[in-house]
Design an enzyme around this catalytic site. Structure first.
Site, PDB file in Angstrom:
ATOM      1  N   HIS A   6     -73.106   8.041 -61.094  1.00  0.00           N
ATOM      2  CA  HIS A   6     -73.079   6.906 -60.166  1.00  0.00           C
ATOM      3  C   HIS A   6     -73.220   5.582 -60.915  1.00  0.00           C
ATOM      4  O   HIS A   6     -74.232   5.338 -61.566  1.00  0.00           O
ATOM      5  CB  HIS A   6     -74.238   7.084 -59.172  1.00  0.00           C
ATOM      6  CG  HIS A   6     -74.319   6.012 -58.141  1.00  0.00           C
ATOM      7  ND1 HIS A   6     -75.418   5.211 -57.987  1.00  0.00           N
ATOM      8  CD2 HIS A   6     -73.431   5.624 -57.187  1.00  0.00           C
ATOM      9  CE1 HIS A   6     -75.221   4.386 -56.984  1.00  0.00           C
ATOM     10  NE2 HIS A   6     -74.026   4.611 -56.480  1.00  0.00           N
ATOM     11  N   ARG A   7     -72.204   4.748 -60.844  1.00  0.00           N
ATOM     12  CA  ARG A   7     -72.132   3.489 -61.614  1.00  0.00           C
ATOM     13  C   ARG A   7     -72.255   3.783 -63.119  1.00  0.00           C
ATOM     14  O   ARG A   7     -72.876   3.032 -63.854  1.00  0.00           O
ATOM     15  CB  ARG A   7     -73.218   2.501 -61.180  1.00  0.00           C
ATOM     16  CG  ARG A   7     -73.299   2.286 -59.672  1.00  0.00           C
ATOM     17  CD  ARG A   7     -74.368   1.293 -59.268  1.00  0.00           C
ATOM     18  NE  ARG A   7     -74.640   1.349 -57.844  1.00  0.00           N
ATOM     19  CZ  ARG A   7     -75.617   0.704 -57.230  1.00  0.00           C
ATOM     20  NH1 ARG A   7     -76.414  -0.083 -57.898  1.00  0.00           N
ATOM     21  NH2 ARG A   7     -75.793   0.830 -55.913  1.00  0.00           N
ATOM     22  N   GLU A  33     -68.356   7.424 -60.891  1.00  0.00           N
ATOM     23  CA  GLU A  33     -68.118   6.465 -59.812  1.00  0.00           C
ATOM     24  C   GLU A  33     -68.420   5.073 -60.335  1.00  0.00           C
ATOM     25  O   GLU A  33     -69.384   4.887 -61.082  1.00  0.00           O
ATOM     26  CB  GLU A  33     -69.046   6.783 -58.619  1.00  0.00           C
ATOM     27  CG  GLU A  33     -68.788   5.935 -57.376  1.00  0.00           C
ATOM     28  CD  GLU A  33     -69.711   4.740 -57.216  1.00  0.00           C
ATOM     29  OE1 GLU A  33     -69.611   4.069 -56.188  1.00  0.00           O
ATOM     30  OE2 GLU A  33     -70.519   4.446 -58.133  1.00  0.00           O
ATOM     31  N   ASP A  35     -67.738   0.552 -59.207  1.00  0.00           N
ATOM     32  CA  ASP A  35     -67.419  -0.374 -58.114  1.00  0.00           C
ATOM     33  C   ASP A  35     -66.522  -1.503 -58.619  1.00  0.00           C
ATOM     34  O   ASP A  35     -66.736  -2.019 -59.716  1.00  0.00           O
ATOM     35  CB  ASP A  35     -68.721  -0.974 -57.576  1.00  0.00           C
ATOM     36  CG  ASP A  35     -69.743   0.098 -57.242  1.00  0.00           C
ATOM     37  OD1 ASP A  35     -69.545   0.804 -56.242  1.00  0.00           O
ATOM     38  OD2 ASP A  35     -70.726   0.238 -58.007  1.00  0.00           O
ATOM     39  N   HIS A  48     -71.254  -4.012 -59.124  1.00  0.00           N
ATOM     40  CA  HIS A  48     -71.595  -3.516 -57.795  1.00  0.00           C
ATOM     41  C   HIS A  48     -71.664  -4.610 -56.732  1.00  0.00           C
ATOM     42  O   HIS A  48     -71.086  -4.481 -55.653  1.00  0.00           O
ATOM     43  CB  HIS A  48     -72.936  -2.774 -57.827  1.00  0.00           C
ATOM     44  CG  HIS A  48     -73.342  -2.246 -56.493  1.00  0.00           C
ATOM     45  ND1 HIS A  48     -74.084  -2.978 -55.583  1.00  0.00           N
ATOM     46  CD2 HIS A  48     -73.072  -1.072 -55.881  1.00  0.00           C
ATOM     47  CE1 HIS A  48     -74.259  -2.275 -54.489  1.00  0.00           C
ATOM     48  NE2 HIS A  48     -73.651  -1.112 -54.640  1.00  0.00           N
ATOM     49  N   GLU A 108     -64.720   2.797 -56.306  1.00  0.00           N
ATOM     50  CA  GLU A 108     -65.148   2.272 -55.005  1.00  0.00           C
ATOM     51  C   GLU A 108     -64.656   0.838 -54.870  1.00  0.00           C
ATOM     52  O   GLU A 108     -65.074  -0.046 -55.622  1.00  0.00           O
ATOM     53  CB  GLU A 108     -66.673   2.340 -54.841  1.00  0.00           C
ATOM     54  CG  GLU A 108     -67.047   1.856 -53.452  1.00  0.00           C
ATOM     55  CD  GLU A 108     -68.534   1.763 -53.176  1.00  0.00           C
ATOM     56  OE1 GLU A 108     -69.353   2.364 -53.900  1.00  0.00           O
ATOM     57  OE2 GLU A 108     -68.865   1.055 -52.202  1.00  0.00           O
ATOM     58  N   LYS A 110     -64.854  -2.519 -53.365  1.00  0.00           N
ATOM     59  CA  LYS A 110     -65.893  -3.281 -52.655  1.00  0.00           C
ATOM     60  C   LYS A 110     -65.248  -4.360 -51.776  1.00  0.00           C
ATOM     61  O   LYS A 110     -65.519  -5.548 -51.915  1.00  0.00           O
ATOM     62  CB  LYS A 110     -66.859  -3.894 -53.669  1.00  0.00           C
ATOM     63  CG  LYS A 110     -67.804  -2.861 -54.293  1.00  0.00           C
ATOM     64  CD  LYS A 110     -68.819  -2.353 -53.274  1.00  0.00           C
ATOM     65  CE  LYS A 110     -69.899  -1.481 -53.892  1.00  0.00           C
ATOM     66  NZ  LYS A 110     -70.709  -0.787 -52.877  1.00  0.00           N
ATOM     67  N   ASP A 227     -77.645   8.918 -60.440  1.00  0.00           N
ATOM     68  CA  ASP A 227     -77.877   7.965 -61.534  1.00  0.00           C
ATOM     69  C   ASP A 227     -78.296   8.697 -62.807  1.00  0.00           C
ATOM     70  O   ASP A 227     -78.331   8.096 -63.877  1.00  0.00           O
ATOM     71  CB  ASP A 227     -79.001   6.980 -61.143  1.00  0.00           C
ATOM     72  CG  ASP A 227     -78.660   6.160 -59.907  1.00  0.00           C
ATOM     73  OD1 ASP A 227     -77.463   5.956 -59.644  1.00  0.00           O
ATOM     74  OD2 ASP A 227     -79.601   5.736 -59.201  1.00  0.00           O
TER      75      ASP A 227
HETATM   76  O1  G3P Z   1     -69.797   5.611 -53.793  1.00  0.00           O
HETATM   77  C1  G3P Z   1     -71.100   6.030 -53.533  1.00  0.00           C
HETATM   78  C2  G3P Z   1     -72.047   4.861 -53.588  1.00  0.00           C
HETATM   79  O2  G3P Z   1     -71.807   4.149 -54.771  1.00  0.00           O
HETATM   80  C3  G3P Z   1     -71.920   3.936 -52.409  1.00  0.00           C
HETATM   81  O3  G3P Z   1     -72.893   2.956 -52.360  1.00  0.00           O
HETATM   82  O4  G3P Z   1     -73.917   0.769 -52.782  1.00  0.00           O
HETATM   83  O5  G3P Z   1     -74.034   2.524 -54.543  1.00  0.00           O
HETATM   84  O6  G3P Z   1     -71.885   1.401 -54.064  1.00  0.00           O
HETATM   85  P1  G3P Z   1     -73.187   1.866 -53.494  1.00  0.00           P
HETATM   86 MG    MG Z   2     -70.576   2.497 -55.379  1.00  0.00          MG
END
Ligand code: G3P
Ligand code: MG
Length: 242
Positions: A6-7, A33, A35, A48, A108, A110, A227
């Site tokens: 994640h990120r 993943e 953003d 993000h 993702e 945004k 994470d």
């Molecule tokens: O894509 C899953 C998650 O990243 C969505 O929320 O705020 O972490 O981008 P956020």
């Molecule tokens: Mg995200």
């Protein structure tokens, strides 16, 4: 159970930086993943928040800054002085990292607060030019964009949801996908089991506790965003290829 960083490896590196994304590229996880936003001069960049304030030494909205202004910012020091000098990456730089790996790339968009006109087409064109389309999974809280991507049928697309819905699978089908990325609390509601029973592919964010992972496995969730992919990998075996 599929694992997505994640990120990038954002628990141990500054989120959405090349350091975090390179660390993910070294791991045998299914994917990563990150953003994407659009600068004032039309460059897709990986960060993000709409504003640079939380994760850099600058202030202001990404949409109001040029790429050269964005590049002057330090995106590492807020996390640790060890990462001083990390920059906000461009989408192209992130594609470079994963060009020759077999990771899936969950981009993702945004676009739920500022619509960033043209971002969808820009991202898809870059992916196609590099031959990455079959490894791309687009997601967004902006379901109009998810629908637009789904209709093109060139890459996979998923709706992102935060709240608890009745019949989220039926809703996703209206948007044009069977992929749902839902929040951790929602995954323990009827919404998740109903969607799975109807044939949805369900991924859950953000899952950093092993106890939760085990409960999600029992429910039949297909994948998680974490994470701490290094830690999760040590505990989990990969599941079916979804
Ligand atoms: O894509 C899953 C998650 O990243 C969505 O929320 O705020 O972490 O981008 P956020
Ligand atoms: Mg995200």
């Amino acid at each position: 159970m599929r694992i997505y960083a994640h990120r990038g490896c954002s628990g141990t590196y500054p989120e959405n930086t090349l350091a975090a994304l390179k660390a993910a590229a070294e791991l045998p996880v299914t994917g990563v993943e990150f953003d994407v936003h659009l600068t004032k001069d039309g460059e897709a960049v990986v960060i993000h928040d709409e504003k640079v304030d939380r994760t850099t030494d600058g202030t202001g909205y990404v949409k109001d800054m040029t790429l050269s202004e964005i590049r002057k910012l330090d995106a590492g020091s807020w996390f640790s002085e060890k990462f001083a000098g990390e920059q906000i990456p461009t989408l192209d730089e992130v594609f470079d990292i994963f060009q020759d790996t077999d990771h899936r790339l969950n981009i993702e968009l945004k676009t739920d607060i500022f619509p960033y006109e043209g971002l969808v087409d820009k991202v898809l064109a870059k992916a196609e030019k590099r031959g990455l389309s079959d490894r791309i999974l687009i997601s967004s809280f902006n379901h109009e964009d998810v629908q637009a991507v789904s209709h093109k049928k060139t890459v996979e697309a998923a709706i992102l949801t935060l709240d608890v819905y009745v019949d989220v699978y039926d809703y996703a089908r209206v948007v044009g996908t069977n992929r749902i990325h839902m929040s951790l609390p929602a995954a323990f509601r009827r919404m998740a089991t109903d969607a799975l029973r109807k044939g949805a592919i369900v991924y859950v964010y953000t899952v950093n506790e092993l106890d939760y992972v085990r409960q999600l496995q029992q429910i039949g969730i297909h994948g998680i965003f974490t994470d701490f992919p290094e830690r999760m990998l040590a505990e989990l075996k990969s599941g079916s290829d979804q």
